[in-house]
Design an enzyme around this catalytic site. Structure first.
Site, PDB file in Angstrom:
ATOM      1  N   ALA A   3       2.744   1.343   6.596  1.00 11.86           N
ATOM      2  CA  ALA A   3       3.624   2.487   6.539  1.00 11.86           C
ATOM      3  C   ALA A   3       2.516   3.582   6.512  1.00 11.86           C
ATOM      4  CB  ALA A   3       4.600   2.777   5.293  1.00 11.86           C
ATOM      5  N   GLY A   6       3.620  -2.766   6.498  1.00  9.62           N
ATOM      6  CA  GLY A   6       4.721  -2.375   7.342  1.00  9.62           C
ATOM      7  C   GLY A   6       4.130  -2.769   8.765  1.00  9.62           C
ATOM      8  N   GLU A  14       4.946  -6.067   9.002  1.00 13.31           N
ATOM      9  CA  GLU A  14       6.564  -6.298   8.835  1.00 13.31           C
ATOM     10  C   GLU A  14       7.184  -6.099  10.371  1.00 13.31           C
ATOM     11  OE1 GLU A  14       6.926  -3.551   5.416  1.00 13.31           O
ATOM     12  OE2 GLU A  14       8.199  -5.270   4.462  1.00 13.31           O
ATOM     13  N   GLU A  57       0.607  -4.211  -0.050  1.00 13.60           N
ATOM     14  CA  GLU A  57       1.273  -3.364  -0.937  1.00 13.60           C
ATOM     15  C   GLU A  57       0.936  -3.380  -2.272  1.00 13.60           C
ATOM     16  OE1 GLU A  57       2.318  -4.938   1.739  1.00 13.60           O
ATOM     17  OE2 GLU A  57       3.771  -3.972   3.134  1.00 13.60           O
TER      18      GLU A  57
HETATM   19  N1  3HC Z   1      -1.170   5.598   5.717  1.00 11.71           N
HETATM   20  C1  3HC Z   1      -1.858   6.827   5.872  1.00 11.71           C
HETATM   21  N2  3HC Z   1      -3.254   6.966   6.310  1.00 11.71           N
HETATM   22  C2  3HC Z   1      -3.839   5.984   6.135  1.00 11.71           C
HETATM   23  C3  3HC Z   1      -3.363   4.702   6.051  1.00 11.71           C
HETATM   24  C4  3HC Z   1      -1.952   4.473   5.879  1.00 11.71           C
HETATM   25  N3  3HC Z   1      -1.270   3.517   5.463  1.00 11.71           N
HETATM   26  N4  3HC Z   1      -4.294   3.801   6.083  1.00 11.71           N
HETATM   27  C5  3HC Z   1      -5.350   4.576   6.207  1.00 11.71           C
HETATM   28  N5  3HC Z   1      -5.007   5.813   6.239  1.00 11.71           N
HETATM   29  C6  3HC Z   1      -6.057   6.905   6.636  1.00 11.71           C
HETATM   30  C7  3HC Z   1      -7.116   7.290   5.435  1.00 11.71           C
HETATM   31  O1  3HC Z   1      -6.631   8.146   4.331  1.00 11.71           O
HETATM   32  C8  3HC Z   1      -8.194   7.759   6.400  1.00 11.71           C
HETATM   33  O2  3HC Z   1      -7.854   9.082   6.420  1.00 11.71           O
HETATM   34  P1  3HC Z   1      -9.009  10.224   6.719  1.00 11.71           P
HETATM   35  O3  3HC Z   1      -9.917   9.880   7.414  1.00 11.71           O
HETATM   36  O4  3HC Z   1      -8.122  11.467   6.464  1.00 11.71           O
HETATM   37  O5  3HC Z   1      -9.572  10.029   5.219  1.00 11.71           O
HETATM   38  C9  3HC Z   1      -8.190   7.292   7.497  1.00 11.71           C
HETATM   39  O6  3HC Z   1      -6.897   6.398   7.701  1.00 11.71           O
HETATM   40  C10 3HC Z   1      -9.146   6.079   7.573  1.00 11.71           C
HETATM   41  O7  3HC Z   1      -9.184   4.981   6.729  1.00 11.71           O
HETATM   42  P2  3HC Z   1     -10.251   4.312   6.273  1.00 11.71           P
HETATM   43  O8  3HC Z   1     -11.403   5.176   5.867  1.00 11.71           O
HETATM   44  O9  3HC Z   1      -9.696   3.521   4.831  1.00 11.71           O
HETATM   45  O10 3HC Z   1     -10.636   3.270   7.372  1.00 11.71           O
HETATM   46  P3  3HC Z   1     -11.238   1.836   7.307  1.00 11.71           P
HETATM   47  O11 3HC Z   1     -11.536   1.570   8.800  1.00 11.71           O
HETATM   48  O12 3HC Z   1     -12.431   1.742   6.420  1.00 11.71           O
HETATM   49  O13 3HC Z   1     -10.023   0.663   6.897  1.00 11.71           O
HETATM   50  C11 3HC Z   1      -7.644   0.039   6.586  1.00 11.71           C
HETATM   51  C12 3HC Z   1      -8.845   0.713   7.543  1.00 11.71           C
HETATM   52  C13 3HC Z   1      -8.238  -1.291   6.371  1.00 11.71           C
HETATM   53  C14 3HC Z   1      -6.586  -0.147   7.407  1.00 11.71           C
HETATM   54  C15 3HC Z   1      -7.629   0.844   5.302  1.00 11.71           C
HETATM   55  O14 3HC Z   1      -7.537   2.145   5.661  1.00 11.71           O
HETATM   56  C16 3HC Z   1      -6.494   0.389   4.726  1.00 11.71           C
HETATM   57  O15 3HC Z   1      -6.811  -0.597   3.864  1.00 11.71           O
HETATM   58  N6  3HC Z   1      -5.361   1.081   4.713  1.00 11.71           N
HETATM   59  C17 3HC Z   1      -4.337   0.923   4.020  1.00 11.71           C
HETATM   60  C18 3HC Z   1      -3.355  -0.233   4.340  1.00 11.71           C
HETATM   61  C19 3HC Z   1      -2.288  -0.534   3.602  1.00 11.71           C
HETATM   62  O16 3HC Z   1      -2.288  -0.399   2.343  1.00 11.71           O
HETATM   63  N7  3HC Z   1      -1.014  -0.592   4.079  1.00 11.71           N
HETATM   64  C20 3HC Z   1       0.190  -0.800   3.648  1.00 11.71           C
HETATM   65  C21 3HC Z   1       0.775   0.558   3.152  1.00 11.71           C
HETATM   66  S1  3HC Z   1       2.301   0.433   2.421  1.00 11.71           S
HETATM   67  C22 3HC Z   1       3.452  -0.275   3.457  1.00 11.71           C
HETATM   68  O17 3HC Z   1       3.157  -0.591   4.599  1.00 11.71           O
HETATM   69  C23 3HC Z   1       4.699  -0.015   2.902  1.00 11.71           C
HETATM   70  C24 3HC Z   1       5.858  -0.971   3.735  1.00 11.71           C
HETATM   71  O18 3HC Z   1       5.929  -2.309   3.348  1.00 11.71           O
HETATM   72  C25 3HC Z   1       7.116  -0.386   3.824  1.00 11.71           C
END
Ligand code: 3HC
Ligand code: NAI
Length: 688
Positions: A63, A102, A105, A125
């Site tokens: 997400a 997500g 998912e 998450e």
């Molecule tokens: N939403 C919004 N922005 C995101 C994002 C997300 N899920 N994941 C990464 N970004 C953004 C970062 O803030 C960063 O932005 P910036 O360049 O402006 O600072 C950019 O994307 C790049 O991120 P990273 O520097 O972390 O890039 P990496 O290549 O090092 O890592 C990654 C990539 C492994 C995907 C890492 O970004 C990560 O772990 N992201 C989060 C993943 C996550 O937690 N997903 C679950 C979200 S909650 C969800 O899905 C709820 C659902 O169940 C309903």
């Protein structure tokens, strides 16, 4: 079709390719485009199946976290997933890279999942204080079994492609052309009867007992992490409720967690860490210099640990001392630390040997002449540091970065001892340097932007979290810590005992309180600094002068009976504090935990505000990252500045004003920035 999804049809198979940089997060625009692709594939009689692929470094990272807390825009992720679930034609996910949260998912609502060799599938998450909120807690158990699914969610670490196939989360690993393979698979599925969607599968959950065992192993975490408790309840519902009811429960749990201050703090940390990685006020496109060889001056506590950081990252490093004996001692210390890891089983003997082979001992500063980066970690004495910098100016190769690991001293003064102030900066590691992740990169007056970028980049190569800060006494972390230490001393004098001070902070979430920490580090360090600078701390001084130096002498703020790792309260300390208070003319009183906590934390926030005013930190989030990685501030409290915002700056301001009045301590009066923010009804977060 335009926007974040390209749609093309060939041979009756539609291909939707996601391109929503940087990480293909499921923003409103992407959800809409994917929903349109599914609707189109479902409705067009010429299309028999759909493949969802993606471009870039991730498949779908989850997400869009930046949309959390905003009003939901349709189609929601749940709506998109319902569309996929009900699609009358097969949908194949072609997962080439990270497929998280997500994103997984979405993939689980597809008919089949093919993984490329670099794919990673996970539900992270938990790290944001959340649980999978769009059917993940119901589909993952049906695909991989409830016990394994709960473990995946609670750990939050992704599985690689092979492991995902082994547990049933993905159908196959495709080492060749992933999209072509997905098309072929989609065509095959389209030729037969439509398989049941995961939501309608019976069985697959595995034995209830296995799940309950997993749940009970998590019970300790569930007590303090609401998302873990919610995951257990949701996965349990997969055994007990129809799919739709269980998904409705999951949605409610997700929305509740979204409002939880702990999740808000963890989301703040996610963005603050990424923002801290961007250096403020340097020209765009600044490129770091090349670093192939390093040198560390001084093989003491810090120098030895810093040298290990380089070796651990595969960078050859020369450790330089004043004489053979000190050099040998330093190398022995490094060898012993690696040896302990080998004994514990956390380091293979071959890796120890490879790392030791990258570390070379030398005597005399001349040995730094080949290094691209020199980190000075000699005694904390300005005279000596200046002398070292003047010599390095003569021996270091042109363009080498010369960094000091000083804790408190002025980097500008050191830079002035050279003819190349642009190459000079601070690289402040934290003890133990080979373990602690924080690296304060100190920008001096004349530090060149590319030198700064180099130090930050090398920090990342060493596995550290670099935060750029400005020159001042103690930089960000130690300057704020000094405020807390000052209050510890005053609280003890005024009526608290070490165990009460520590309990206030451990109850708050710190792993250790300041008195226990002082005992661990050795109380003589601070005592020596105070003696050298003419300062006093009556209680701490009296402890040291009574031979209570901390754990190393078996007693400090606490007593350490033979073999004990944790200290026990000592009546002698209570008596000693009483005596010192009487000598100082302080009448002791009972001090409640709430006051203790306020007096420990609010002066730090106040100092943080001054640090922001002076531009020593570029953003409040940078200060939070310093405290999270340098001082173990609990992540779910988000760091001191976020914590203050969450508490409300009006309250912080009022309490500081009150404490300043009550104690007569001027340093507790709110900083001007706090006053401004309160007057404008803003928080620190508004300064980002
Ligand atoms: N939403 C919004 N922005 C995101 C994002 C997300 N899920 N994941 C990464 N970004 C953004 C970062 O803030 C960063 O932005 P910036 O360049 O402006 O600072 C950019 O994307 C790049 O991120 P990273 O520097 O972390 O890039 P990496 O290549 O090092 O890592 C990654 C990539 C492994 C995907 C890492 O970004 C990560 O772990 N992201 C989060 C993943 C996550 O937690 N997903 C679950 C979200 S909650 C969800 O899905 C709820 C659902 O169940 C309903
Ligand atoms: P230390 O006393 O353990 O080690 C200093 C070493 O430097 C000694 O081995 C000494 O022989 C060597 N040395 C002295 N002059 C030298 C010279 N001219 N050339 C080469 N080597 C020389 O000190 P420690 O604790 O490692 O501290 C070093 C620096 O790191 C100080 O500036 C300190 O403020 C800083 N620091 C210390 C932290 C800690 O927790 N100990 C944490 C962060 C920074």
């Amino acid at each position: 079709m335009t926007g974040p999804v390209r749609f093309e049809v060939a041979g009756g198979i539609a291909l939707a390719t996601i391109a929503n940089p940087p990480v293909n997060a499921l923003s409103a625009a992407l959800r809409a485009a994917l929903a349109e692709a599914v609707t189109r594939a479902a409705g067009d009689p010429a299309i028999h199946a759909l493949v969802i692929a993606a471009e870039g470094r991730t498949w779908i990272a989850g997400a869009d976290i930046s949309e959390f807390g905003k009003p939901p825009a349709s189609p929601t992720l749940a709506e998109l997933i319902a569309l996929l679930d009900g699609c009358p034609k097969p949908v194949v996910a072609a997962i080439h890279a990270a497929c998280l949260g997500g994103g997984l998912e979405v993939a689980m609502a597809c008919t089949a999942r093919l993984a490329g060799p670099a794919a990673k599938l996970g539900l992270p998450e938990v790290k944001l204080g959340l649980l999978p909120g769009s059917g993940g807690t119901q589909r993952a158990p049906r695909l991989m079994g409830a016990a394994a699914a709960l473990r995946l969610m609670a750990q939050g670490d992704p599985l690689d492609a092979k492991a995902a196939v082994a547990v049933g989360l993905a159908d196959a690993v495709e080492p060749g052309d992933l999209v072509a393979a997905a098309r072929a698979h989609a065509a095959k599925l389209a030729a037969g009867p439509l398989p049941k969607p995961v939501s309608q599968r019976d069985g697959g959950l595995g034995a209830r007992d296995d799940f309950e065992k997993e749940a009970s192993a998590l019970s300790k975490r569930a007590a303090t992490e609401p998302q873990v408790a919610a995951m257990i309840a949701c996965v349990r519902a997969a055994f007990e409720k129809p799919f739709a009811d269980a998904v409705a429960d999951e949605r409610k749990a997700f929305l509740d967690l979204l409002q939880d201050p702990r999740s808000k703090a963890l989301r703040h940390v996610f963005f603050a860490e990424r923002e801290a990685a961007k250096i403020a006020n340097i020209p765009e496109g600044t490129k770091p210099r090349k670093v192939e060889r390093a040198a560390v001056l001084g093989a003491g506590t810090m120098g030895a640990g810093i040298a290990m950081c380089f070796a651990n990252a595969g960078i050859p490093v020369r450790v330089i001392e004043t004489d053979e004996a000190a050099m040998t001692r330093g190398l022995d210390r490094i060898r012993a630390t690696y040896e302990a890891s080998v004994k514990r089983g956390s380091l293979a003997p071959e890796r120890r040997d490879a790392r030791m082979a990258l570390i070379e001992g030398a005597v005399g500063l001349e040995a730094a002449k080949d290094a691209d980066l020199i980190v000075e970690a000699v005694f904390e004495e300005m005279g000596l540091k200046k002398q070292v910098f003047a010599t390095l100016d003569k021996v270091a190769k042109p363009g080498a970065i010369i960094a000091s690991n000083t804790s408190y001293l002025d980097i500008d003064d050191m830079a002035a001892a050279t003819n190349r102030p642009g190459d000079v900066l601070g690289m402040h590691f934290f003890s133990p340097a080979n373990v602690m992740r924080l690296l304060e990169v100190v920008r001096a007056k004349d530090t060149a932007p590319d030198a700064l970028a180099t130090a930050a980049e090398i920090g990342r190569r060493l596995g550290k979290v670099p935060v750029v800060v400005g020159v001042c006494f103690g930089f960000v972390g130690n300057r704020m810590l000094a405020r807390r230490t000052q209050q510890v001393e005053r609280l003890l004098l005024e009526g608290a005992l070490p165990q009460q001070v520590d309990k206030a902070l451990t109850d708050f979430g710190f792993r250790m309180g300041p008195c226990a920490m002082g005992d661990l580090a050795g109380l003589d360090i601070g005592w020596r600094i105070r003696k050298a600078t003419g300062k006093r701390a009556p209680v701490a001084d009296a402890l040291v002068e009574a031979g209570r130096l901390g754990q190393k002498t078996g007693k400090g703020y606490y007593l350490y009976p033979e073999g004990a790792r944790a200290g026990v309260p000592d009546p002698d300390v209570a008596a000693l504090i009483e005596k010192v208070a009487a000598q100082e003319g302080v009448t002791r009183r009972a001090i409640g935990q709430e006051e203790i906590l306020d007096r420990l934390l609010l002066p730090m926030v106040n100092e943080g505000a001054r640090i922001l005013e002076e531009g020593v930190a570029a953003r409040p989030g940078d200060i939070d990252v310093v405290w999270l990685h340098g001082y173990n501030w609990p992540a779910w409290r988000g760091g001191p500045m976020h914590w203050a915002d969450a508490r409300g700056l009006k309250d912080v301001f009022a309490r500081l004003t009150e404490l300043a009045r009550q104690t007569g301590d001027e340093s507790l009066a709110p900083a001007p920035l706090l006053a401004t923010l309160v007057a404008e009804d803003r928080g620190f977060a508004s300064l980002r």
